[in-house]
Design a protein around this motif. Structure first.
Motif, mmCIF file in Angstrom:
data_model
loop_
_atom_site.group_PDB
_atom_site.id
_atom_site.type_symbol
_atom_site.label_atom_id
_atom_site.label_comp_id
_atom_site.label_asym_id
_atom_site.label_seq_id
_atom_site.Cartn_x
_atom_site.Cartn_y
_atom_site.Cartn_z
ATOM 1 N N ASN A 1 -38.845 64.732 20.211
ATOM 2 C CA ASN A 1 -37.435 64.942 19.841
ATOM 3 C C ASN A 1 -36.910 66.334 20.166
ATOM 4 O OD1 ASN A 1 -37.178 62.359 19.086
ATOM 5 N ND2 ASN A 1 -36.982 62.738 16.875
ATOM 6 N N ASN A 2 -37.796 67.289 20.429
ATOM 7 C CA ASN A 2 -37.326 68.577 20.956
ATOM 8 C C ASN A 2 -36.678 68.301 22.314
ATOM 9 O OD1 ASN A 2 -38.261 71.564 22.355
ATOM 10 N ND2 ASN A 2 -37.370 71.570 20.307
ATOM 11 N N GLY A 3 -37.338 67.442 23.082
ATOM 12 C CA GLY A 3 -36.769 67.005 24.357
ATOM 13 C C GLY A 3 -35.467 66.250 24.148
ATOM 14 N N ILE B 1 -32.988 75.841 29.911
ATOM 15 C CA ILE B 1 -33.084 75.435 28.503
ATOM 16 C C ILE B 1 -34.481 74.868 28.256
ATOM 17 C CG2 ILE B 1 -32.224 73.786 26.778
ATOM 18 C CD1 ILE B 1 -29.430 74.149 28.082
ATOM 19 N N ASP B 2 -35.146 75.404 27.256
ATOM 20 C CA ASP B 2 -36.511 75.009 26.895
ATOM 21 C C ASP B 2 -36.466 73.985 25.762
ATOM 22 O OD1 ASP B 2 -39.154 76.873 25.094
ATOM 23 O OD2 ASP B 2 -38.985 74.768 25.696
ATOM 24 N N GLY B 3 -36.505 72.705 26.175
ATOM 25 C CA GLY B 3 -36.579 71.612 25.191
ATOM 26 C C GLY B 3 -37.927 70.926 25.319
ATOM 27 N N ILE B 4 -38.983 71.746 25.461
ATOM 28 C CA ILE B 4 -40.315 71.194 25.744
ATOM 29 C C ILE B 4 -41.057 70.830 24.465
ATOM 30 C CG2 ILE B 4 -42.552 71.689 26.848
ATOM 31 C CD1 ILE B 4 -41.036 73.631 28.728
ATOM 32 N N LEU B 5 -41.210 71.836 23.571
ATOM 33 C CA LEU B 5 -41.987 71.657 22.336
ATOM 34 C C LEU B 5 -41.258 72.285 21.158
ATOM 35 C CD1 LEU B 5 -45.650 72.532 23.365
ATOM 36 C CD2 LEU B 5 -44.869 70.433 22.260
ATOM 37 N N GLY B 6 -41.312 71.609 20.032
ATOM 38 C CA GLY B 6 -40.691 72.181 18.837
ATOM 39 C C GLY B 6 -41.690 72.143 17.697
ATOM 40 N N ALA C 1 -33.918 78.597 23.968
ATOM 41 C CA ALA C 1 -34.961 77.751 23.366
ATOM 42 C C ALA C 1 -34.342 76.798 22.343
ATOM 43 C CB ALA C 1 -36.032 78.592 22.691
ATOM 44 N N VAL C 2 -34.653 75.521 22.475
ATOM 45 C CA VAL C 2 -34.233 74.499 21.508
ATOM 46 C C VAL C 2 -35.195 74.538 20.321
ATOM 47 C CG1 VAL C 2 -33.842 72.031 21.124
ATOM 48 C CG2 VAL C 2 -33.397 73.031 23.376
ATOM 49 N N ASP C 3 -34.663 74.886 19.165
ATOM 50 C CA ASP C 3 -35.402 74.923 17.886
ATOM 51 C C ASP C 3 -36.401 76.080 17.800
ATOM 52 O OD1 ASP C 3 -37.414 72.754 15.800
ATOM 53 O OD2 ASP C 3 -35.648 73.919 15.291
ATOM 54 N N VAL C 4 -37.231 76.272 18.810
ATOM 55 C CA VAL C 4 -38.251 77.327 18.805
ATOM 56 C C VAL C 4 -38.757 77.505 20.235
ATOM 57 C CG1 VAL C 4 -40.058 75.621 18.275
ATOM 58 C CG2 VAL C 4 -40.462 78.019 17.739
ATOM 59 N N PRO C 5 -39.079 78.724 20.637
ATOM 60 C CA PRO C 5 -39.663 78.880 21.982
ATOM 61 C C PRO C 5 -40.948 78.056 22.071
ATOM 62 C CG PRO C 5 -39.030 81.018 21.089
ATOM 63 C CD PRO C 5 -38.923 80.023 19.962
ATOM 64 N N SER C 6 -41.079 77.236 23.120
ATOM 65 C CA SER C 6 -42.253 76.359 23.214
ATOM 66 C C SER C 6 -43.539 77.174 23.289
ATOM 67 C CB SER C 6 -42.123 75.470 24.452
ATOM 68 O OG SER C 6 -41.005 74.612 24.296
ATOM 69 N N GLY C 7 -44.502 76.801 22.452
ATOM 70 C CA GLY C 7 -45.777 77.527 22.405
ATOM 71 C C GLY C 7 -45.870 78.408 21.171
HETATM 72 K K LIG Z 1 -38.483 74.390 22.525
#
Ligand SMILES: [K+]
Ligand SMILES: NC(=O)C1=CN([C@@H]2O[C@H](COP(=O)(O)OP(=O)(O)OC[C@H]3O[C@@H](n4cnc5c(N)ncnc54)[C@H](O)[C@@H]3O)[C@@H](O)[C@H]2O)[C@@H](O)CC1
Length: 215
Positions: A57-59, A123-128, A155-161
């Motif tokens: 859902n981050n994606g 836009i980083d929507g990889i991992l949340g 970053a969407v929600d949080v930087p991935s990683g």
């Molecule tokens: K993210």
């Protein structure tokens, strides 16, 4: 007021059960994220925007942002890091299906990272909040691409990683210029302002009663 990732999932599920579906949360999250991003650019029309999206859902939030940004006239490319058949949730799939009907958004999937344009915004929507363990492919290559590309990064929600609960980082992680998290700040995120860049928490319409007994 910061909450735990576990509390976030409980609040999300209680809101969903009250009828404020995760699909609505995702829509409001993507819309709020775009509004914040737009404060950094006078005009995003004809800007090249590359949106990396994971299968969770981050994606999904990133897919919502793609639809909204196309409406502002941006050249939007969505890079789904996996097979569309493997998109994890109904709400994320719903948004992928809408984008498939939108020639105004360029949809890519798989793991080739050679693009025929230079992005102005990534836009980083990889991992949340669903991150667990060291970063596996193809997410790892996407994170490296983001870090090696000179442009504005969101970053969407949080930087991935970055683990939003502990503030610890995995083996690799994105370093962004702005991060928008949803509903409430999660405890670990403010620990790494060097990775989040400008940091905001945006309400997404979850009924306040969904927090009862949780927060
Ligand atoms: K993210
Ligand atoms: N909690 C809420 O109220 C809301 C959450 N939303 C979004 O939902 C996100 C959480 O979604 P999910 O629970 O689907 O989780 P994520 O989307 O954060 O990640 C889950 C996906 O990443 C994969 N993954 C996890 N760790 C990995 C690793 N180390 N290497 C490679 N792949 C890995 C999993 O297999 C899964 O496919 C939040 O971050 C937020 O962006 C929004 O839709 C708005 C509402």
């Amino acid at each position: 007021m910061e909450i735990t990732v576990d509390q976030m999932y409980q609040i999300e599920n209680k809101g969903h059960d009250m009828g404020f579906l995760k699909k609505f949360m995702m829509e409001n999250a993507g819309a709020a994220a775009v509004r914040r991003l737009l404060t950094k650019f006078d005009d995003v029309a004809s800007k090249n925007i590359l949106i990396f999206v994971g299968l969770g859902n981050n994606g999904g939030d990133g897919l919502v942002m793609a639809r909204h940004l196309a409406g502002y006239g941006s050249n939007v490319t969505v890079m789904l890091l996996g097979d569309p058949e493997k998109i994890k949730t109904e709400e994320s799939n719903w948004n992928w299906s809408i984008l498939k009907k939108m020639p105004s958004v360029n949809l890519m999937s798989g793991n080739s990272l050679d693009f025929d344009f230079k992005p102005d915004i990534i836009i980083d929507g990889i991992l949340g909040t669903g991150i667990s363990g060291e970063i596996r492919e193809p997410y790892a290559s996407a994170i490296n691409y983001i870090n090696n590309t000179d442009c504005y990064k969101f970053a969407v929600d949080v930087p991935s990683g970055l683990d939003p609960q502990t503030g610890n980082t995995a083996n690799i992680f994105t370093k962004c210029d702005m991060t928008v998290t949803f509903h409430k700040m999660k405890e670990g995120i403010p620990k790494r302002k060097d990775l989040t860049g400008e940091l905001y928490a945006e309400k997404i319409g979850i009924p306040v009663e969904a927090e009862e007994g949780i927060v």
